[in-house]
Scaffold this active site. Structure first.
Site, PDB file in Angstrom:
ATOM      1  N   GLU A   1      -1.282  -0.851  13.354  1.00 14.82           N
ATOM      2  CA  GLU A   1      -2.549  -0.580  12.675  1.00 14.82           C
ATOM      3  C   GLU A   1      -3.723  -1.117  13.486  1.00 14.82           C
ATOM      4  OE1 GLU A   1      -3.004  -2.781   9.031  1.00 14.82           O
ATOM      5  OE2 GLU A   1      -4.421  -1.303   8.261  1.00 14.82           O
TER       6      GLU A   1
ATOM      7  N   GLU B   1       0.870  -1.182   0.000  1.00 18.20           N
ATOM      8  CA  GLU B   1       0.000   0.000   0.000  1.00 18.20           C
ATOM      9  C   GLU B   1       0.907   1.233   0.000  1.00 18.20           C
ATOM     10  OE1 GLU B   1      -3.803   0.252   1.828  1.00 18.20           O
ATOM     11  OE2 GLU B   1      -3.673  -1.796   2.586  1.00 18.20           O
TER      12      GLU B   1
HETATM   13  C1  BGC Z   1      -5.153   1.339   5.145  1.00 22.71           C
HETATM   14  C2  BGC Z   1      -5.733   2.269   6.162  1.00 22.71           C
HETATM   15  C3  BGC Z   1      -6.893   2.954   5.520  1.00 22.71           C
HETATM   16  C4  BGC Z   1      -7.917   1.872   5.326  1.00 22.71           C
HETATM   17  C5  BGC Z   1      -9.250   2.330   4.861  1.00 22.71           C
HETATM   18  C6  BGC Z   1      -6.178   0.288   4.894  1.00 22.71           C
HETATM   19  O1  BGC Z   1      -5.785  -0.690   4.036  1.00 22.71           O
HETATM   20  O2  BGC Z   1      -3.944   0.805   5.530  1.00 22.71           O
HETATM   21  O3  BGC Z   1      -4.926   2.896   6.981  1.00 22.71           O
HETATM   22  O4  BGC Z   1      -7.321   4.110   6.070  1.00 22.71           O
HETATM   23  O5  BGC Z   1      -7.412   0.835   4.519  1.00 22.71           O
HETATM   24  O6  BGC Z   1      -9.946   1.384   4.171  1.00 22.71           O
END
Ligand code: BGC
Length: 910
Positions: A742, A468
């Site tokens: 996260e 990402e």
């Molecule tokens: C990201 C997040 C993001 C979220 C929202 C994730 O895959 O890492 O931080 O805000 O998706 O869908």
């Protein structure tokens, strides 16, 4: 204070604090400086390169974002700028180089030069070398006549430049990632010292980067911005008579495959040192077997060419491993003790052709590198030795998120391991610090700082490790105030907001991450994420007191609020469509992080109120009274809708979750103080019922402690903050985290990695709590945009015996530092020149209009040992068990909660 004592500590242009003014993109860059005292007036002097000196006297009031007081700069025009207190003979600041870059597209008269106009997608591509030779004599330039030499450059892809074998700059992954269809950043580099009389060579390393390499999740996308990698480079010489010679390089370029045999930002880099054409960027090199590149006219690429608004990405520091061990299978494992974004630098001695492979991971799991969370970002680098003795190498065009590395096929034993981890991120000056008597809190703060560093890699990203590393809008929306405390992040955020506006205009709504990629994520307007369009500029304004960012983003801000108004059908109630809600609430199942126990549309409507209100205030600030009225109308409608749909007259909030109640408190959504008071009591009950463990996600977590502090629940806020059982901030610290995770339970208590597909150990969003530590625990808050008024109101608790926060803000260093010795409370503050502070001591006494300088205050408080301890788990909120017993309800079970308790305390430990 006498005039001689005014020291000028730093001078900068626009938002480029800590960066020089070379290549500035503004003809009239505003000036800021920090001084040790306020004189009667200032003198600013600009000594132009043509020898003309301009000087002005300016009133004493302003030292921030002062309008450029001279004639506007034309492209390439420069000089030395300095500031002093008026008539102060000795006190000039260190001169700042100010030089405009190429301000107009017409200043560019070179094409893109491409060694690879297209390549098959689906497999990693190699890197390329480009070189061009030129001769001062052939250009008719007599020896000694060159005063300055500048390279103006950019790339499709990522590039590193050399002149006569010397690196042109220490920038990394240049020109960074912008929304390339709209904006391509250019660099201005001073190469004067590298130019020689006679033959010269300019060379470039090039690779795919974000422009053409694979980016994005779910398989990712190739060639997102184009099929080519190409270099844009204009070399100009200023001669001693002031004339400018543009070195004609168009026909001089040739290219060759580089020793980088394959490279991707996610995948890693493979470098075969035997393939390096030694001396390739120096004059004597024989390039007869090099090929002619393809010329791509600049006109074919309509993106704006812009100077950077913030600092570049650089190698910031090098970490030595804290542990090196040989493991099964012949690999050598290194632990750097810190989760970082960066790469390794190896010093290796091996026979020609010997290949070393470098593996990276954030964590260990079951005795091996925990690489599953990386998903498709395999993060393996490889170096093939030239066999020339001790060889030093670091990858050039890839980056990894890691704490651990493993060396595969290392040619030697443990003693021969000479490897460092290079920390790579945007080179922003640090501006915020926190320290307390609680070691866990200090580590938590440090983890927030690291997650910010690791995720400010040119743009504000979600994570630095998996496939990402995207500019997720919701993440920076909640983290921006904290980011602006910790680092001078203005320049980075200003540039990113330009991309947000450009992509919003293209798509009709704010994409969920910027730059946007069509890699499968729902492309719909989403509350709290899209609201970044309004909240991030507003937070920049709050921090800097600069309305220019509001002007620049005005259209983007209004079009977001207007869109939401339309989506709500003009009713103010946004209750349709895709929403992420209180993303990653711990109660949500690991495979469905959006399934929070807070109503998603409650979140959406609460944010609609907030951003419509900000819009009204913005319109008022910018003197757009018609708009102000219109947005007040939208905000009032949304507020009325929120109240009728989600609030009971007595102050209950539908959803009845900590996030929903905290939102209503922090966003000021109640109709009466009595409602807010009742809701506050309920919030305390809710967090207590949950044993003061976290039950909030991305939306609730950044505000929960603020909400508690505001409604008389400071002790509950400390219980949450200092909770160390999962889910909590200190659970992560206790598990050895060195960055913010996260998920609350990215690592489970047994040391295994959360099975969710989305498990990163380095996301800053939940680290927004550091802002609370600065503002409420240490008490250092601002009361006016730009920090001209401070509110210093520490709230001791949690058994802490001292806490302090400092912020090197727009006016200079402000500090709030307190300690408790028994019941004696002492507060030491530093108020910067240009600010006043109001002080609120914990005993309720206040002191207003405290001027710049150092001050101390004392009062009497409860001693640290008397701070309430976290109630035992069995206390479930509501009536205390004694009261329940009195009411005939019987005692509450300690370890075997009844069914109702089990559903109330919906904490997932999955
Ligand atoms: C990201 C997040 C993001 C979220 C929202 C994730 O895959 O890492 O931080 O805000 O998706 O869908």
């Amino acid at each position: 204070m006498t005039r001689e004592e005014v020291r000028i500590e730093s001078v900068w242009l626009e938002n480029r604090r800590g960066v020089d003014g070379l290549g500035i993109g503004e003809p009239r860059p505003r000036l800021s400086w920090i001084a040790s005292a306020a004189p009667d007036a200032w003198e600013v002097e600009f000594r132009r390169d043509d020898g003309v000196v301009h000087a002005v006297r300016l009133p004493a009031e302003r030292t921030r974002l002062v309008d450029w007081p001279f004639d506007g700069l034309r492209s390439r025009e420069g000089g030395q700028l300095r500031v002093r207190a008026a008539e102060d003979a000795g006190g000039w600041s260190t001169p700042l180089r100010v030089e405009a870059g190429l301000l107009d597209r017409d200043d560019w008269s070179v094409p893109f030069i491409s060694p690879s106009p297209a390549a098959p997608a689906g497999t990693l591509r190699p890197g390329y070398l480009l070189r061009a030779t030129w001769d001062t004599a052939e250009l008719g330039i007599a020896p000694g006549r060159i005063l300055r030499a500048r390279v103006y450059s950019s790339a499709h892809g990522v590039s590193d430049l050399e002149v006569n074998g010397r690196p042109v700059s220490d920038d990394v992954l240049s020109p960074g990632w912008t929304s390339y269809r709209h904006r391509l950043r250019t660099q201005t580099s001073d190469v004067t010292a590298s130019i020689v009389e006679g033959r010269n060579v300019v060379g470039a390393w090039l690779a795919d980067g974000w422009y053409r390499g694979r980016i994005g999740f779910d398989g990712g996308l190739w060639d997102v911005y184009g099929t080519d990698v190409a270099l844009l480079l204009q070399l100009e010489l200023t001669l001693d008579d002031g004339s400018i010679v543009r070195v004609p390089l168009e026909d001089a370029w040739s290219w060759h495959p580089s020793p980088i045999t394959e490279v991707g930002l996610y995948e890693g880099e493979r470098y075969d040192a035997r393939l390096l054409p030694v001396g390739w960027s120096t004059p004597g090199f024989d390039d007869r077997d090099w090929s002619s590149p393809t010329v791509l006219p600049l006109e074919d690429f309509p993106a704006r060419l812009e100077a950077p608004t913030g600092p570049p990405v650089r190698v910031i520091e090098a970490l030595r491993p804290v542990a090196v061990e040989a493991i099964e299978g012949g690999r050598i494992r290194l632990d750097f003790g810190q989760n970082i974004s960066g790469r390794l630098r190896i010093n290796v001695r091996g026979p020609g052709g010997h290949e070393v492979r470098l593996h990276h991971a954030e964590v260990l799991e079951n005795g091996a590198l925990g690489v599953r969370p990386l998903r498709a970002a395999v993060s393996i680098d490889a170096y093939v030795c030239a066999g020339s003795g001790l060889e030093t190498w670091t990858p050039r065009f890839t980056i990894h998120g890691f704490r651990y590395a493993e060396l595969e096929h290392w040619p030697g034993d443990l003693d021969s391991v000479d490897v460092e981890a290079l920390v790579v991120h945007t080179d922003m000056p640090r501006t915020g610090w926190f320290e307390s008597s609680h070691a866990g809190l200090n580590r938590l703060h440090e983890n927030v700082v690291w997650s910010m560093r690791d995720n400010f890699v040119d743009l504000p990203t979600d994570c630095p490790q998996r496939d990402e590393r995207l500019g997720w809008t919701g993440d920076i929306q909640v983290f921006a105030p904290t980011a602006l405390r910790l680092y001078a992040a203005h320049g980075t955020l200003t540039g990113w907001l330009r991309d947000l506006a450009a992509e919003q205009a293209e798509q009709g709504h704010v994409p969920n991450f910027v730059p946007w990629l069509e890699c499968g994520f729902p492309n719909f307007p989403t509350a709290a994420w899209g609201d970044a369009a309004v909240i991030v500029p507003w937070e920049l304004y709050q921090h800097d007191g600069d309305t220019r960012v509001l002007e620049a983003q005005y259209e983007s801000m209004t079009s977001w609020v207007d869109l939401v108004d339309r989506l709500a059908g003009g009713t103010g109630l946004w209750n349709t469509g895709f929403q992420l809600g209180d993303w990653l609430d711990p109660a949500a199942p690991p495979d469905n992080p959006g399934q929070s126990h807070t109503d998603k549309h409650l979140v959406a409507t609460a944010y609609h109120v907030r951003t419509a209100r900000i819009m009204a205030e913005t319109a008022a600030l910018l003197g757009r009274s018609g708009d102000e009225e219109r947005y007040r109308g939208i905000a009032d409608r949304a507020l009325a809708a929120f109240r009728s749909e989600y609030l009971s007259p007595s102050g209950r909030v539908v959803s009845d979750t900590p996030t929903s109640v905290a939102l209503a408190i922090v966003f000021d959504l109640f109709a009466t103080p009595e409602q807010e008071r009742r809701a506050g009591e309920r919030l305390i009950e809710l967090v207590a019922e949950n044993d003061f463990r976290i039950s909030t996600g991305f939306v609730g977590t950044p505000i929960i402690c603020d909400a508690l502090a505001r409604i008389g629940g400071i002790d509950a806020a400390y219980h949450l903050l200092l909770q160390d059982e999962m889910p909590s901030w200190l659970y992560q610290v206790g598990m050895g985290a060195t960055t913010i995770w996260e998920r609350w339970d990215s690592m489970l208590p047994d040391g295994t990695v959360n099975p969710g597909d989305m498990t990163s150990f380095n996301h800053y969003a939940l680290g927004a709590i550091a802002g609370f530590m600065h503002r409420i625990v240490a008490g250092l808050d601002t009361a006016a945009p730009g920090g001209t008024a401070l509110r210093i109101a520490p709230r001791p608790g949690g058994g802490l015996t001292h806490a302090s926060a400092s912020h090197d803000g727009p006016l200079g260093l402000a500090t709030s530092s307190w300690r408790r010795e028994g019941t004696r409370f002492t507060l030491d503050v530093v108020v910067p020149v240009g600010a006043t502070a109001s002080i609120e001591l914990p005993d309720g006494s206040t002191v207003d209009d405290v001027p710049a300088g150092r001050h101390s205050f004392t009062c009497t408080v409860r001693d640290a040992a008397s701070d309430p301890a976290r109630p035992p788990k069995r206390w479930r909120g509501g009536p205390h068990e004694d009261e329940r017993a009195e009411a005939g309800a019987g005692p509450v079970a300690v370890d075997a909660p009844d069914a109702a308790d089990a559903t109330d305390t919906a904490v997932s430990v999955a």
